[in-house]
Write a protein that holds these residues in place. Structure first.
Motif, PDB file in Angstrom:
ATOM      1  N   ASP A 164       0.833  -1.214   0.000  1.00 25.68           N
ATOM      2  CA  ASP A 164       0.000   0.000   0.000  1.00 25.68           C
ATOM      3  C   ASP A 164       0.864   1.259   0.000  1.00 25.68           C
ATOM      4  O   ASP A 164       0.578   2.235   0.719  1.00 25.68           O
ATOM      5  CB  ASP A 164      -0.938   0.024   1.209  1.00 25.68           C
ATOM      6  CG  ASP A 164      -1.662  -1.297   1.423  1.00 25.68           C
ATOM      7  OD1 ASP A 164      -2.099  -1.892   0.433  1.00 25.68           O
ATOM      8  OD2 ASP A 164      -1.768  -1.738   2.585  1.00 25.68           O
ATOM      9  N   THR A 165       1.898   1.260  -0.808  1.00 26.12           N
ATOM     10  CA  THR A 165       2.858   2.371  -0.830  1.00 26.12           C
ATOM     11  C   THR A 165       2.160   3.703  -1.117  1.00 26.12           C
ATOM     12  O   THR A 165       1.355   3.816  -2.044  1.00 26.12           O
ATOM     13  CB  THR A 165       3.928   2.108  -1.893  1.00 26.12           C
ATOM     14  OG1 THR A 165       4.586   0.880  -1.591  1.00 26.12           O
ATOM     15  CG2 THR A 165       4.936   3.226  -1.934  1.00 26.12           C
ATOM     16  N   TYR A 166       2.493   4.699  -0.329  1.00 26.05           N
ATOM     17  CA  TYR A 166       1.962   6.053  -0.501  1.00 26.05           C
ATOM     18  C   TYR A 166       3.135   7.032  -0.526  1.00 26.05           C
ATOM     19  O   TYR A 166       3.997   7.019   0.359  1.00 26.05           O
ATOM     20  CB  TYR A 166       1.016   6.417   0.647  1.00 26.05           C
ATOM     21  CG  TYR A 166       0.542   7.849   0.611  1.00 26.05           C
ATOM     22  CD1 TYR A 166      -0.615   8.209  -0.085  1.00 26.05           C
ATOM     23  CD2 TYR A 166       1.248   8.857   1.262  1.00 26.05           C
ATOM     24  CE1 TYR A 166      -1.050   9.526  -0.126  1.00 26.05           C
ATOM     25  CE2 TYR A 166       0.822  10.179   1.223  1.00 26.05           C
ATOM     26  CZ  TYR A 166      -0.327  10.502   0.525  1.00 26.05           C
ATOM     27  OH  TYR A 166      -0.752  11.810   0.481  1.00 26.05           O
ATOM     28  N   VAL A 167       3.155   7.897  -1.553  1.00 29.34           N
ATOM     29  CA  VAL A 167       4.187   8.930  -1.697  1.00 29.34           C
ATOM     30  C   VAL A 167       3.485  10.214  -2.127  1.00 29.34           C
ATOM     31  O   VAL A 167       2.521  10.173  -2.902  1.00 29.34           O
ATOM     32  CB  VAL A 167       5.252   8.530  -2.737  1.00 29.34           C
ATOM     33  CG1 VAL A 167       6.299   9.632  -2.892  1.00 29.34           C
ATOM     34  CG2 VAL A 167       5.910   7.208  -2.364  1.00 29.34           C
ATOM     35  N   ALA A 199       6.890   9.545   2.319  1.00 29.08           N
ATOM     36  CA  ALA A 199       6.561   8.162   1.950  1.00 29.08           C
ATOM     37  C   ALA A 199       6.118   7.415   3.196  1.00 29.08           C
ATOM     38  O   ALA A 199       6.664   7.619   4.291  1.00 29.08           O
ATOM     39  CB  ALA A 199       7.765   7.465   1.316  1.00 29.08           C
ATOM     40  N   THR A 200       5.144   6.553   3.035  1.00 25.59           N
ATOM     41  CA  THR A 200       4.687   5.679   4.100  1.00 25.59           C
ATOM     42  C   THR A 200       3.989   4.492   3.457  1.00 25.59           C
ATOM     43  O   THR A 200       3.896   4.394   2.243  1.00 25.59           O
ATOM     44  CB  THR A 200       3.770   6.429   5.091  1.00 25.59           C
ATOM     45  OG1 THR A 200       3.474   5.582   6.205  1.00 25.59           O
ATOM     46  CG2 THR A 200       2.491   6.878   4.434  1.00 25.59           C
ATOM     47  N   PHE A 255       3.344   2.048  -6.553  1.00 25.59           N
ATOM     48  CA  PHE A 255       2.978   0.648  -6.721  1.00 25.59           C
ATOM     49  C   PHE A 255       3.734  -0.153  -5.678  1.00 25.59           C
ATOM     50  O   PHE A 255       4.708   0.330  -5.090  1.00 25.59           O
ATOM     51  CB  PHE A 255       3.300   0.136  -8.138  1.00 25.59           C
ATOM     52  CG  PHE A 255       4.761   0.093  -8.479  1.00 25.59           C
ATOM     53  CD1 PHE A 255       5.536  -1.040  -8.243  1.00 25.59           C
ATOM     54  CD2 PHE A 255       5.389   1.200  -9.063  1.00 25.59           C
ATOM     55  CE1 PHE A 255       6.884  -1.075  -8.561  1.00 25.59           C
ATOM     56  CE2 PHE A 255       6.743   1.174  -9.385  1.00 25.59           C
ATOM     57  CZ  PHE A 255       7.488   0.032  -9.130  1.00 25.59           C
ATOM     58  N   PHE A 256       3.278  -1.408  -5.436  1.00 23.29           N
ATOM     59  CA  PHE A 256       3.997  -2.207  -4.445  1.00 23.29           C
ATOM     60  C   PHE A 256       4.167  -3.674  -4.829  1.00 23.29           C
ATOM     61  O   PHE A 256       4.872  -4.403  -4.149  1.00 23.29           O
ATOM     62  CB  PHE A 256       3.335  -2.084  -3.060  1.00 23.29           C
ATOM     63  CG  PHE A 256       2.019  -2.801  -2.910  1.00 23.29           C
ATOM     64  CD1 PHE A 256       1.968  -4.116  -2.445  1.00 23.29           C
ATOM     65  CD2 PHE A 256       0.828  -2.159  -3.186  1.00 23.29           C
ATOM     66  CE1 PHE A 256       0.758  -4.768  -2.281  1.00 23.29           C
ATOM     67  CE2 PHE A 256      -0.385  -2.805  -3.011  1.00 23.29           C
ATOM     68  CZ  PHE A 256      -0.418  -4.110  -2.559  1.00 23.29           C
ATOM     69  N   ARG A 257       3.520  -4.137  -5.920  1.00 23.85           N
ATOM     70  CA  ARG A 257       3.643  -5.534  -6.354  1.00 23.85           C
ATOM     71  C   ARG A 257       3.079  -6.479  -5.285  1.00 23.85           C
ATOM     72  O   ARG A 257       3.791  -6.971  -4.427  1.00 23.85           O
ATOM     73  CB  ARG A 257       5.096  -5.909  -6.675  1.00 23.85           C
ATOM     74  CG  ARG A 257       5.743  -5.068  -7.757  1.00 23.85           C
ATOM     75  CD  ARG A 257       7.221  -5.415  -7.870  1.00 23.85           C
ATOM     76  NE  ARG A 257       7.912  -4.548  -8.817  1.00 23.85           N
ATOM     77  CZ  ARG A 257       9.239  -4.363  -8.821  1.00 23.85           C
ATOM     78  NH1 ARG A 257      10.000  -4.976  -7.904  1.00 23.85           N
ATOM     79  NH2 ARG A 257       9.803  -3.583  -9.707  1.00 23.85           N
ATOM     80  N   ASN A 258       1.795  -6.698  -5.366  1.00 23.37           N
ATOM     81  CA  ASN A 258       1.060  -7.448  -4.343  1.00 23.37           C
ATOM     82  C   ASN A 258       1.581  -8.877  -4.216  1.00 23.37           C
ATOM     83  O   ASN A 258       1.499  -9.657  -5.167  1.00 23.37           O
ATOM     84  CB  ASN A 258      -0.423  -7.464  -4.695  1.00 23.37           C
ATOM     85  CG  ASN A 258      -1.287  -7.864  -3.528  1.00 23.37           C
ATOM     86  OD1 ASN A 258      -0.870  -8.607  -2.650  1.00 23.37           O
ATOM     87  ND2 ASN A 258      -2.514  -7.361  -3.511  1.00 23.37           N
TER      88      ASN A 258
END
Length: 428
Positions: A79-82, A95-96, A384-387
């Motif tokens: 759930d990458t957030y920038v 970033a978190t 993106f984080f690649r689930n």
């Protein structure tokens, strides 16, 4: 967010002068990449490699490591957030995301809170937020955790009772927080996050900083007793009856107003003091163009660009076989013969925040549950984080490259078609 019109017009004028073409002629001839035709029938997934985050259009953020990151050699994140905010006249990148504790394969049944990184540019250097002045003996960068319940004082709640760790015979220690978003609104840092499926109550809440990006954070008054919205039947079977609320909460702001965006079709205006949402008998819903049938969607997020509103969701592309034996990739509900393939970013556009929104399109393959932001130079990016849970990135040969803090360049197709896509290698 609006286009930086002066730089756009200056660029057009310069090109027109060099070619001898009027600016209007050049703009009409070729200014923007093309929008691809809609997949037919509505609901098919676009799997073209041009829509993947690749080495030529994306990278993994070089976030500062914590001690727990030494073995993997990077930060494990879902759930990458920038985002990029202007604070005191300078850009601040933040970033978190959802992280895990050492020794756990995932972020459940418990994790240990929310970490924040900051940087002066998208490429870094990315440093953990300096929380040492708030908690000298705690892990640097951890801005909120159920561990901080002992900091509660009369009139100031850091961790609400329903957010604290708890224990049962089936799972042992329970309580996890996921999908945090960090925002800078009206001069205040705030975080919208969700207590996950293993929590006493499952749903979204708001944290408000009493200092800088590092905190200290406290819980908004409207979340002292429960998450936002009403409870309903939902989630995995192990969720306690009455505990499930609306998950994956996010924040959208415009001028001096802010809205809570909730999983996966709801929104609500915040009160002016941001301590709660405006009470209503029922939360309003976005006017969308659903698939038929509509599958399970996650990670709703709203972004404004070029005067338009973009509503994003995460949807599983399920691979199956058509009656004629050909391959089918679509945003179908689960069913026998359908296999989860990629966790995609799907997007729709509207003239208004509440809709009506257009038909959705595939904006990024494997880039679901993310956000889109504009950097300090006006370029668009998505996270993106690649689930690693299912599908392509769950394959044992790829899991080492899954769950990453990734960013991918986006492109806009202009004011006629108003599409956003992962930056493509070719336009056909």
């Amino acid at each position: 967010m609006e286009i930086k019109r002066r730089s756009v017009l200056a660029g057009i004028a310069g090109i027109a002068g060099a070619t001898g073409l009027p600016a209007t002629s050049y703009a009409a001839h070729r200014r923007y990449p093309e929008a691809w035709p809609e997949e037919q029938p509505y609901g098919l997934a676009d799997t073209r490699l041009d829509l993947w985050p690749r080495d030529d259009n994306s990278f993994v953020l070089p976030l500062e490591h914590r001690a727990r990151d030494a073995e993997l050699g990077r930060v494990w994140m879902r759930d990458t957030y920038v985002n990029c905010f202007v604070v005191d006249g300078r850009p601040v990148y933040v970033a978190t995301g959802t992280t895990r504790v050492p020794g756990r394969p995932s972020a459940g049944p418990w994790n240990d809170g929310i970490f924040v990184w900051t940087a002066p540019s998208l490429h870094g250097p990315w440093r953990l937020a300096d929380t040492t002045g708030i908690r000298p003996d705690a892990e640097r960068g951890k801005v909120w955790s159920p561990e901080f319940a002992d900091e509660n004082r009369p009139g100031r709640t850091v961790v609400a009772p329903w957010q604290e760790y708890w224990y049962d015979e089936q799972f042992g220690k329970r309580g996890n927080v996921w999908a945090p978003e960090l925002h800078y609104f009206q001069g205040t840092w705030c975080i919208v996050a969700c207590m996950g499926d293993h929590s006493r109550k499952v749903g979204s809440f708001l944290l408000i900083s009493e200092g800088g990006v590092e905190g200290p954070y406290r819980v908004a008054q409207g979340n002292y007793e429960k998450p936002f919205g009403d409870s309903f039947i939902g989630g995995p079977a192990f969720v306690l009856p009455g505990a499930y609320h609306h998950i994956d909460g996010g924040l959208y702001s415009e001028d001096d107003k802010a809205w809570l965006v909730l999983h996966n079709n709801l929104y609500a205006p915040f009160r002016d003091d941001m301590e709660d949402i405006v009470p209503t008998t029922a939360l309003p819903t976005f006017d969308q163009s659903p698939y038929a049938p509509e599958p399970y969607l996650e990670g709703a997020y709203v972004f404004r660009y070029g005067g338009k509103y973009y509503l994003m969701h995460a949807a599983w592309d399920r691979a199956s076989t058509n009656p004629d034996g050909s391959a089918r990739n679509a945003y179908d509900p689960p069913a026998p013969g359908r296999t989860q393939y990629q966790y995609d970013l799907i997007m729709a556009v509207s003239d208004r925040f509440e809709g009506p929104y257009s038909h959705r399109w595939t904006a990024g393959v494997g880039a679901g549950h993310n956000n889109v932001f504009e950097d300090a130079s006006g370029h668009l990016w998505a996270t993106f984080f690649r689930n690693p849970a299912f599908g392509y990135w769950a394959d044992p040969s790829r899991t080492a490259d899954a769950a990453v803090p990734g960013v991918v360049r986006m492109e806009w197709t202009g004011p006629q078609s108003n599409r956003l896509y992962v930056q493509r290698r070719r336009h056909v």
